[in-house]
Design an enzyme around this catalytic site. Sequence first.
Site, mmCIF file in Angstrom:
data_model
loop_
_atom_site.group_PDB
_atom_site.id
_atom_site.type_symbol
_atom_site.label_atom_id
_atom_site.label_comp_id
_atom_site.label_asym_id
_atom_site.label_seq_id
_atom_site.Cartn_x
_atom_site.Cartn_y
_atom_site.Cartn_z
ATOM 1 N N TYR A 1 75.848 32.496 64.457
ATOM 2 C CA TYR A 1 76.671 30.622 65.031
ATOM 3 C C TYR A 1 76.876 30.324 63.909
ATOM 4 O O TYR A 1 77.548 28.886 64.269
ATOM 5 C CB TYR A 1 74.605 30.502 65.175
ATOM 6 C CG TYR A 1 74.676 29.316 65.491
ATOM 7 C CD1 TYR A 1 75.660 28.460 67.274
ATOM 8 C CD2 TYR A 1 73.853 28.006 65.076
ATOM 9 C CE1 TYR A 1 75.122 27.056 67.582
ATOM 10 C CE2 TYR A 1 73.676 26.599 65.832
ATOM 11 C CZ TYR A 1 74.744 26.554 66.005
ATOM 12 O OH TYR A 1 74.327 25.129 66.777
ATOM 13 N N ASP B 1 79.900 19.579 82.227
ATOM 14 C CA ASP B 1 78.629 20.542 81.591
ATOM 15 C C ASP B 1 78.430 21.722 82.027
ATOM 16 O O ASP B 1 78.308 21.596 83.785
ATOM 17 C CB ASP B 1 76.998 19.584 82.183
ATOM 18 C CG ASP B 1 76.220 20.167 80.539
ATOM 19 O OD1 ASP B 1 75.955 19.141 79.568
ATOM 20 O OD2 ASP B 1 75.521 21.322 80.803
ATOM 21 N N ASN B 2 78.387 22.712 82.424
ATOM 22 C CA ASN B 2 77.573 23.782 83.405
ATOM 23 C C ASN B 2 76.266 23.957 83.602
ATOM 24 O O ASN B 2 75.924 24.652 84.351
ATOM 25 C CB ASN B 2 78.351 25.226 82.261
ATOM 26 C CG ASN B 2 77.591 25.667 81.509
ATOM 27 O OD1 ASN B 2 76.640 24.957 80.990
ATOM 28 N ND2 ASN B 2 77.901 26.635 80.629
ATOM 29 N N ILE C 1 72.239 15.573 73.646
ATOM 30 C CA ILE C 1 72.468 14.854 72.598
ATOM 31 C C ILE C 1 73.693 13.994 73.161
ATOM 32 O O ILE C 1 74.139 12.956 73.387
ATOM 33 C CB ILE C 1 73.320 14.912 71.132
ATOM 34 C CG1 ILE C 1 72.252 16.054 71.117
ATOM 35 C CG2 ILE C 1 74.305 14.226 70.248
ATOM 36 C CD1 ILE C 1 72.459 16.537 69.221
ATOM 37 N N GLY D 1 72.303 22.078 79.308
ATOM 38 C CA GLY D 1 72.415 20.264 80.058
ATOM 39 C C GLY D 1 70.946 21.124 81.183
ATOM 40 O O GLY D 1 70.951 21.582 81.819
ATOM 41 N N ALA E 1 81.776 18.822 67.132
ATOM 42 C CA ALA E 1 80.488 18.716 66.563
ATOM 43 C C ALA E 1 80.039 20.845 66.447
ATOM 44 O O ALA E 1 80.381 21.763 67.057
ATOM 45 C CB ALA E 1 79.503 18.909 68.058
#
Length: 269
Positions: A153, A35-36, A16, A40, A121
Amino acid sequence: MANSKTYLITGGAGFIGSYLCEALLKEGHNVLAIDNLATGKFENINQLIENPKFQFIRGNILNTSVMDRLASQSDIIIHLAADVGVQLIIKHPVHTIENNIKGTEVVLKNTLRYGCKTIIASTSEVYGKGSSIPFKVMDNVILGSTLKSRWSYAASKMIDEFLGLAYHTEFSSDVTSIRLFNTVGHRQISRYGMVIPKFIEQSLSNKPITVFGNGEQSRCFCDVRDVVRAIVSLSHRIDIAGKLYNIGSTKEITINKLAHLVKKLTNSK
Ligand code: UDP
């Protein structure tokens, strides 16, 4: 562009996130994407790298000095980075719970420090065992037992929502949470168990499609480009602080029907 803003997208190389970066750049904004690359992928943003308004930082959102520097340059933070999916949390529960909660803490500290507008998010998983359709953000929530690690989660994302709303209540921070429902599109991969890429992969290789349960459970799948359009338009609004939004499609399909559809569209045996 007169209204050009700088956005910090955590999880910017994710499924996303990468579409979100693209949409924001198209509107003329500056985009910092961190981003790590755990879930991703660099390929997701490869096409954006040459854009002078885009900057990619490979790093961890728990790295407070990096996050501080990025937030200090940003007007708006959209926090997507998380260990996503029920499958991952069952495999690495400690890491997932800690990462999801600590990551949001780091983001919100910077929201406060630099006065950024922030969208966090969350997930439709938060609706837990809820069955009154349509799901509304004011609904009561019933999760399963804490002895079943899958519920952590949803619980970790609930804490993220609580924390965001608490920053709004206590410090008047401009924070909003969004509950993302099933999202689908190119670049989504099957590795984390997402049903559509998984069914397509199975179907294309003429393997059996693994429908769980009786297959009569249903989901609404939303095109990632529509999800991103919703996020971008929320980010432009000035009346969303301290609120919670559902983002998803309203068109329902059972998993059995989905399996047949995938089989047909891929001409599979
Ligand atoms: N599902 C399935 N087979 C699979 C993967 C998923 O039947 O190989 C079902 C799953 O039980 C659920 C639906 O597809 O009812 C959507 O699963 P996904 O993990 O994509 O999303 P979520 O359950 O988080 O909505």
